[in-house]
Design a protein around this motif. Structure first.
Motif, short mmCIF file in Angstrom:
data_model
loop_
_atom_site.label_atom_id
_atom_site.label_comp_id
_atom_site.label_asym_id
_atom_site.label_seq_id
_atom_site.Cartn_x
_atom_site.Cartn_y
_atom_site.Cartn_z
N HIS A 21 0.83 -1.21 0.00
CA HIS A 21 0.00 0.00 0.00
C HIS A 21 0.86 1.26 0.00
CE1 HIS A 21 -3.33 2.67 0.98
NE2 HIS A 21 -2.64 3.14 2.00
N HIS A 81 3.74 1.77 -1.29
CA HIS A 81 4.37 2.03 -2.59
C HIS A 81 3.37 2.62 -3.58
CE1 HIS A 81 7.72 -0.41 -1.10
NE2 HIS A 81 8.42 -0.01 -2.14
N GLY A 82 2.10 2.38 -3.35
CA GLY A 82 1.08 2.94 -4.23
C GLY A 82 1.02 2.28 -5.60
N ARG A 83 1.68 1.13 -5.75
CA ARG A 83 1.70 0.41 -7.03
C ARG A 83 2.16 -1.03 -6.75
NH1 ARG A 83 7.04 0.02 -7.74
NH2 ARG A 83 8.37 1.68 -6.89
N PRO A 84 1.96 -1.93 -7.71
CA PRO A 84 2.47 -3.30 -7.54
C PRO A 84 3.99 -3.30 -7.39
CG PRO A 84 0.88 -3.20 -9.34
CD PRO A 84 1.17 -1.78 -8.96
N LEU A 104 5.04 -9.12 -10.19
CA LEU A 104 4.60 -7.98 -9.39
C LEU A 104 3.43 -8.40 -8.51
CD1 LEU A 104 4.70 -5.17 -12.12
CD2 LEU A 104 6.36 -5.55 -10.28
N GLU A 133 0.32 -7.20 -5.82
CA GLU A 133 -0.53 -6.06 -5.48
C GLU A 133 -1.65 -6.48 -4.54
OE1 GLU A 133 -2.76 -4.54 -8.87
OE2 GLU A 133 -2.35 -6.41 -9.94
#
Length: 346
Positions: A42, A44-47, A93, A95
């Motif tokens: 979360h 990192h705001g991205r996978p 990746l 997520e």
């Protein structure tokens, strides 16, 4: 055996293996919460790749990436996290999913404290005593620890914090569902007493959403002594086995499952005395087992029934309420584990 019977037996074997190792899902989930994996993704705001996770784990000096990969592999299969291969054939990746968003600790509504508590050794130990309790009677927690859960919480500050954090996170989620689903029911109430209301968070949230209500938080003296002030809420101490403050309605959330039928009748009769004869009502928040239920939370309710070591089907609720002076009731299903049981004296 014919082919159909062979197939059925094979599926039966698989079911035993799945249930036998059911604890593996819970332990992998606990590991993810302990390491804060949902929080890391979360933040990192991205996978992110697997290698990026350990760098953000607190106190991790020499992380074992292969072990982390195994944990993530199972959690991806369980849809707790998602994984995909980028088009450039780079590293996998990872997520968040709709499930792991419930594990992000900075979210207003999250279940991470509940995962931590229910997988703590002190809370897992009682499950090993079910067979003994069935043979000899008694409660699993007391057999495991020689005391009730409330007594352990009063003696062990760390356990108390663990327990309170877990209860607080579930209360928020359940109360949100109650307040949203029972708007019409609260609208007709002028005063509401929360029996066993702890430090008053539940009744405070109800009053905040329904300013027409005068709230009363009722619990034991040592509990109410630590309760903060809330707008529109009065704290009163006492014992629900002796008397309950008068109000238009009595509210009880996850109180009755702690007591046997005889004690429940005592409590409910005092509830009956506390409300008006004609327009009064009782609002109980408890799990109601539906034999043929196929709702989102029906299966989980059966697990909670074991968790609470309570055995209250709808028929048993009907008999219990009738014996206590509440011949009429409604069961209102809401989008969470317990249901609203609305009972009336007439």
């Amino acid at each position: 055996m014919d082919a159909k019977e062979t197939e059925a037996m094979l599926r039966g074997q698989v079911a035993i293996w799945q249930n036998l190792f059911g604890f593996a899902d819970s332990m992998a989930l606990k590991c993810a919460v302990e390491l804060g994996i949902a929080d890391i993704i979360h933040s990192h705001g991205r996978p992110i790749t697997l290698d990026q996770i350990p760098a953000s784990i607190n106190g991790s000096s020499s992380p074992d990436i292969s072990s982390l990969a195994r944990i993530m592999r199972l959690l991806v299969r369980r849809d707790i996290f998602a994984a995909h291969q980028p088009s450039d054939s780079g590293d996998t990746l990872y997520e968040l999913t709709h499930s792991s968003r419930w594990l992000v600790k900075e979210s207003e509504y999250n279940l991470a404290p509940m995962v931590t508590m229910e997988n703590h050794p002190d809370l897992l130990a009682p499950w090993h005593y079910f067979g003994q309790c069935i043979k000899d009677g008694g409660m699993p927690f007391k057999k495991a620890h020689g005391m009730e859960v409330w007594e352990m919480a009063s003696k062990n500050p760390q356990f108390n914090t663990l327990f309170n954090d877990a209860m607080a996170c579930t209360n928020k989620i359940i109360l949100q569902a109650i307040v949203a689903a029972y708007q019409d029911g609260f609208r007709s109430i002028g005063s509401l007493v929360d029996v066993g209301g702890g430090i008053g968070e539940a009744v405070a949230q109800i009053v905040k959403a329904n300013p027409n209500i005068r709230g009363i938080n009722f619990d034991l003296p040592h509990v109410v002594a630590t309760a903060p002030a809330y707008p529109g809420v009065e704290h009163i101490n006492g014992s629900m086995f002796e008397s309950i403050p008068a109000a238009d309605a009595v509210f009880m959330k996850w109180v009755l499952h702690d007591w046997g039928d005889e004690d429940c009748v005592k409590i409910l009769k005092n509830c009956r005395k506390a409300i008006p004869e004609k327009l009064g009502k009782l609002i109980i928040i408890e799990s109601v087992l539906q034999q043929e239920g196929n709702g989102l939370f029906d299966d989980i309710a059966y697990i909670f029934d074991l968790l609470m070591f309570a055995h209250a089907t709808e028929l048993e609720w009907k008999n219990l309420l009738a014996a206590s002076g509440f011949p009429r009731y409604n069961i209102i299903k809401i989008p969470t584990i317990p249901s609203i049981i609305e009972a009336f004296p007439k």
